[in-house]
Design an enzyme around this catalytic site. Structure first.
Site, short mmCIF file in Angstrom:
data_model
loop_
_atom_site.label_atom_id
_atom_site.label_comp_id
_atom_site.label_asym_id
_atom_site.label_seq_id
_atom_site.Cartn_x
_atom_site.Cartn_y
_atom_site.Cartn_z
N GLU A 128 0.86 -1.19 0.00
CA GLU A 128 0.00 0.00 0.00
C GLU A 128 0.90 1.23 0.00
O GLU A 128 2.11 1.12 0.22
CB GLU A 128 -0.88 0.00 1.26
CG GLU A 128 -1.81 -1.20 1.33
CD GLU A 128 -2.63 -1.25 2.63
OE1 GLU A 128 -2.51 -0.32 3.46
OE2 GLU A 128 -3.37 -2.24 2.79
N SER A 133 7.82 -2.00 2.61
CA SER A 133 8.68 -2.93 3.36
C SER A 133 8.01 -3.38 4.65
O SER A 133 8.14 -4.53 5.05
CB SER A 133 10.01 -2.25 3.70
OG SER A 133 10.75 -2.03 2.52
N PHE A 341 28.40 -2.21 -24.73
CA PHE A 341 27.76 -1.67 -25.94
C PHE A 341 28.12 -0.20 -26.17
O PHE A 341 27.82 0.35 -27.23
CB PHE A 341 26.23 -1.79 -25.82
CG PHE A 341 25.66 -3.06 -26.39
CD1 PHE A 341 25.74 -4.25 -25.70
CD2 PHE A 341 25.00 -3.06 -27.62
CE1 PHE A 341 25.19 -5.42 -26.21
CE2 PHE A 341 24.46 -4.22 -28.15
CZ PHE A 341 24.56 -5.41 -27.45
N GLY A 343 28.11 3.66 -26.61
CA GLY A 343 27.05 4.60 -27.00
C GLY A 343 25.81 3.88 -27.48
O GLY A 343 24.68 4.31 -27.19
N GLU A 366 9.00 -7.64 -4.38
CA GLU A 366 8.99 -8.85 -3.53
C GLU A 366 10.00 -8.75 -2.38
O GLU A 366 10.63 -9.73 -1.99
CB GLU A 366 9.17 -10.11 -4.37
CG GLU A 366 7.92 -10.36 -5.19
CD GLU A 366 7.79 -11.74 -5.76
OE1 GLU A 366 8.15 -12.71 -5.09
OE2 GLU A 366 7.27 -11.84 -6.89
N GLY A 367 10.09 -7.53 -1.85
CA GLY A 367 11.00 -7.26 -0.73
C GLY A 367 12.29 -6.65 -1.25
O GLY A 367 13.00 -7.29 -2.02
N THR A 368 12.57 -5.42 -0.84
CA THR A 368 13.81 -4.77 -1.29
C THR A 368 15.00 -5.62 -0.85
O THR A 368 14.89 -6.42 0.09
CB THR A 368 13.97 -3.38 -0.64
OG1 THR A 368 14.08 -3.57 0.78
CG2 THR A 368 12.80 -2.46 -0.95
N1 CAA Z 1 7.13 -17.81 7.42
C1 CAA Z 1 6.15 -17.94 8.35
N2 CAA Z 1 5.91 -17.01 9.31
C2 CAA Z 1 6.71 -15.93 9.33
C3 CAA Z 1 7.76 -15.74 8.42
C4 CAA Z 1 7.96 -16.74 7.44
N3 CAA Z 1 8.93 -16.63 6.52
N4 CAA Z 1 8.39 -14.58 8.67
C5 CAA Z 1 7.77 -14.05 9.73
N5 CAA Z 1 6.75 -14.87 10.13
C6 CAA Z 1 5.85 -14.69 11.26
C7 CAA Z 1 6.65 -14.58 12.55
O1 CAA Z 1 6.88 -15.87 13.07
C8 CAA Z 1 5.72 -13.77 13.43
O2 CAA Z 1 4.70 -14.62 13.89
P1 CAA Z 1 4.05 -14.44 15.39
O3 CAA Z 1 3.39 -13.10 15.38
O4 CAA Z 1 3.09 -15.56 15.49
O5 CAA Z 1 5.21 -14.51 16.32
C9 CAA Z 1 5.08 -12.81 12.43
O6 CAA Z 1 5.17 -13.43 11.16
C10 CAA Z 1 5.75 -11.46 12.42
O7 CAA Z 1 7.10 -11.65 12.05
P2 CAA Z 1 8.21 -10.51 12.20
O8 CAA Z 1 8.19 -10.00 13.60
O9 CAA Z 1 9.48 -11.04 11.66
O10 CAA Z 1 7.63 -9.37 11.25
P3 CAA Z 1 8.19 -7.93 10.92
O11 CAA Z 1 7.09 -6.97 11.01
O12 CAA Z 1 9.46 -7.66 11.66
O13 CAA Z 1 8.48 -8.01 9.32
C11 CAA Z 1 9.63 -8.48 7.31
C12 CAA Z 1 9.21 -8.94 8.73
C13 CAA Z 1 10.55 -9.59 6.87
C14 CAA Z 1 10.38 -7.16 7.29
C15 CAA Z 1 8.38 -8.43 6.40
O14 CAA Z 1 7.58 -7.34 6.74
C16 CAA Z 1 8.72 -8.38 4.93
O15 CAA Z 1 9.02 -9.40 4.31
N6 CAA Z 1 8.62 -7.17 4.31
C17 CAA Z 1 8.79 -7.06 2.89
C18 CAA Z 1 7.46 -7.09 2.21
C19 CAA Z 1 7.54 -7.50 0.79
O16 CAA Z 1 8.34 -8.37 0.42
N7 CAA Z 1 6.69 -6.93 -0.04
C20 CAA Z 1 6.65 -7.33 -1.39
C21 CAA Z 1 5.31 -7.06 -1.97
S1 CAA Z 1 4.92 -8.12 -3.25
C22 CAA Z 1 5.61 -7.54 -4.63
O17 CAA Z 1 6.47 -6.70 -4.65
C23 CAA Z 1 5.17 -8.27 -5.82
C24 CAA Z 1 5.23 -7.64 -7.12
O18 CAA Z 1 4.86 -6.52 -7.36
C25 CAA Z 1 5.65 -8.47 -8.25
#
Ligand code: CAA
Length: 411
Positions: A128, A133, A341, A343, A366-368
């Site tokens: 959103e 992130s 390449f 120019g 898909e995550g920076t």
């Molecule tokens: N598998 C299962 N559960 C997981 C997990 C995993 N890999 N990673 C975390 N969790 C669970 C944790 O166990 C925790 O569970 P509980 O609440 O039950 O304890 C919960 O999730 C929260 O985990 P964190 O405390 O680690 O979460 P966080 O807020 O610190 O965030 C983060 C973690 C890795 C930074 C995450 O927010 C993240 O991956 N951010 C990036 C988002 C992203 O990749 N966006 C991409 C959008 S899609 C896109 O870009 C597609 C496109 O256009 C093509």
């Protein structure tokens, strides 16, 4: 642990079909669809006809059940011809994984067969305006109303938006909960109140639409909530990304190989100082580094994909490593390819400039790559708990713990 990487005959066959389509219908049309910012329907239909959308879908839902490794190889072949088309294909897996990892049997039976057949395309609506992130900080809400959920808010950067028929939408269903705040809900195209707005004008991957999706009191039945109960959305999103990131990494390997191949051919043809530029050692060094990095990335990607297929314990760490490394490589290789390449590389007359423009997003979506490094580091730090047998080799004075009263206790 090292991962067994096994290429099945089915995976070889699917990759060969993808290469054929890429050569016939993707590479020759890439510049046209890039300029027009239009979707390559012709190639997408060929991909469907060849059964490539079946790759990642389990057999019981009409798929090949070939897994993430086969998916990576198919994606790599398509992205070698056009990164944009690579993501247009791979995002169908990203959007389907929430159903695969979290959906009920009935939901899998309802949605997966038409996805496998390539009759329905999929999108993943997580990000959103104020939650990129920080994927937990969503604000799109889904409120229970009788037998329905009513969804309100906006999603940003929905890849495949408009083209897709099925949208996995991550919504806040319990604003009071910290760990069970979010749920994934399926919204189908045509549902009243659901619209695609602002189609983004992008630097690269211009053949695939990236849009804002708007939800104005979109009413869907509760049966569209992915899984048995609300609150599992964040977990499902993270599990989805663990499975999908090897796919982005595979796009990156394809893109790097595509740029390297062009640079290699150009270096043989282009004459300067009376010889092909490939005779010059500085160009040779660049080509060698590009090839070495691409090959290293490829095997890291295959290992991560094989780890996903065998449900290894550290899938998330491996997926993040592959995504981060391979996409950094794609950017480096595309940059060096433009340099070779010269120019001509800077001009839009030739596809190499597009490889450079397309590569940048790989380090972002898909995550920076900063987030990937966080995922890797957190997982490594957790692994340190299993390395207690190494304590005797660590200086004793560093092994102190702090007691509740603040006093230091020596190990
Ligand atoms: N598998 C299962 N559960 C997981 C997990 C995993 N890999 N990673 C975390 N969790 C669970 C944790 O166990 C925790 O569970 P509980 O609440 O039950 O304890 C919960 O999730 C929260 O985990 P964190 O405390 O680690 O979460 P966080 O807020 O610190 O965030 C983060 C973690 C890795 C930074 C995450 O927010 C993240 O991956 N951010 C990036 C988002 C992203 O990749 N966006 C991409 C959008 S899609 C896109 O870009 C597609 C496109 O256009 C093509």
């Amino acid at each position: 642990m090292p991962q067994n990487i096994v290429f099945t005959p089915l995976a070889d066959e699917l990759a060969a079909k993808a290469r054929e389509i890429a050569d016939k219908l993707v590479r020759p049309l890439a510049a046209k669809y890039d300029k027009a910012q239009e979707y390559n329907w012709e190639a997408a239909k060929a991909v469907a006809k060849a059964g490539l959308f079946r790759t990642f879908v389990p057999k019981e839902y009409g798929g090949h059940g070939a897994g993430v490794l086969a998916l990576a190889r198919v994606t790599e072949e398509l992205a070698k011809a056009d990164s944009g088309f690579g993501v247009a294909f791979a995002v169908n897996a990203l959007g389907s994984f929430p159903i695969l990892v979290g959906g009920t049997e009935a939901q899998k039976k309802k949605w997966l067969p038409s996805i496998a057949a390539g009759e329905k395309f999929v999108a993943f609506c997580l990000s959103e305006k104020f939650a990129g992130s920080d994927a937990g900080g969503l604000s799109v809400t889904a409120v229970e109303d009788g037998d329905d959920y009513v969804i309100c808010g906006e999603k940003k950067w929905t890849t495949n938006g408009g083209v897709a028929d099925i949208y996995s939408v991550f919504c806040v269903t319990d604003p009071t909960s910290k760990s069970r705040r979010i749920s994934a809900i399926v919204v189908e195209k045509g549902t009243p109140g659901f619209t695609v707005k602002k189609v983004e004008d992008k630097m690269g991957i211009r053949c695939v639409p990236v849009v804002e999706t708007h939800f104005d009191h979109v009413r869907v039945p509760k049966s569209n909530l992915i899984g048995e109960r609300p609150g599992m959305g964040f977990k499902h999103a993270m599990m989805t990304l663990d499975l999908a990131r090897p796919g982005v990494a595979a796009q990156a390997v394809g893109a790097a190989q595509g740029a390297l191949d062009l640079a290699n051919v150009y270096a043989q043809r282009r004459q300067q100082f009376g010889v092909p530029i490939s005779n010059h050692q500085m160009v040779q060094q660049m080509l060698a580094d590009m090839a070495m990095k691409t090959e290293a990335a490829r095997w890291l990607v295959y290992a991560a994909a094989a780890a996903a297929d065998s449900q290894a314990a550290n899938v998330g760490q491996r997926a993040a490593m592959a995504k981060c490394f391979a996409t950094d490589v794609a950017m480096d290789v595309a940059t060096d390819a433009v340099q070779i390449f010269g120019g001509y590389g800077y001009m839009e007359d030739y596809p190499i400039a597009k490889f450079f423009r397309d590569a940048k997003i790989l380090q972002i979506y898909e995550g920076t790559n900063q987030i990937q490094r966080i995922v890797i580091a957190r997982s490594l730090i957790r692994d340190a708990n299993d390395l207690g047998h190494l304590d005797e080799y660590i200086p004793r004075e560093t092994q102190k713990t702090y007691q509740e009263d603040g006093a230091v206790k020596q190990a």
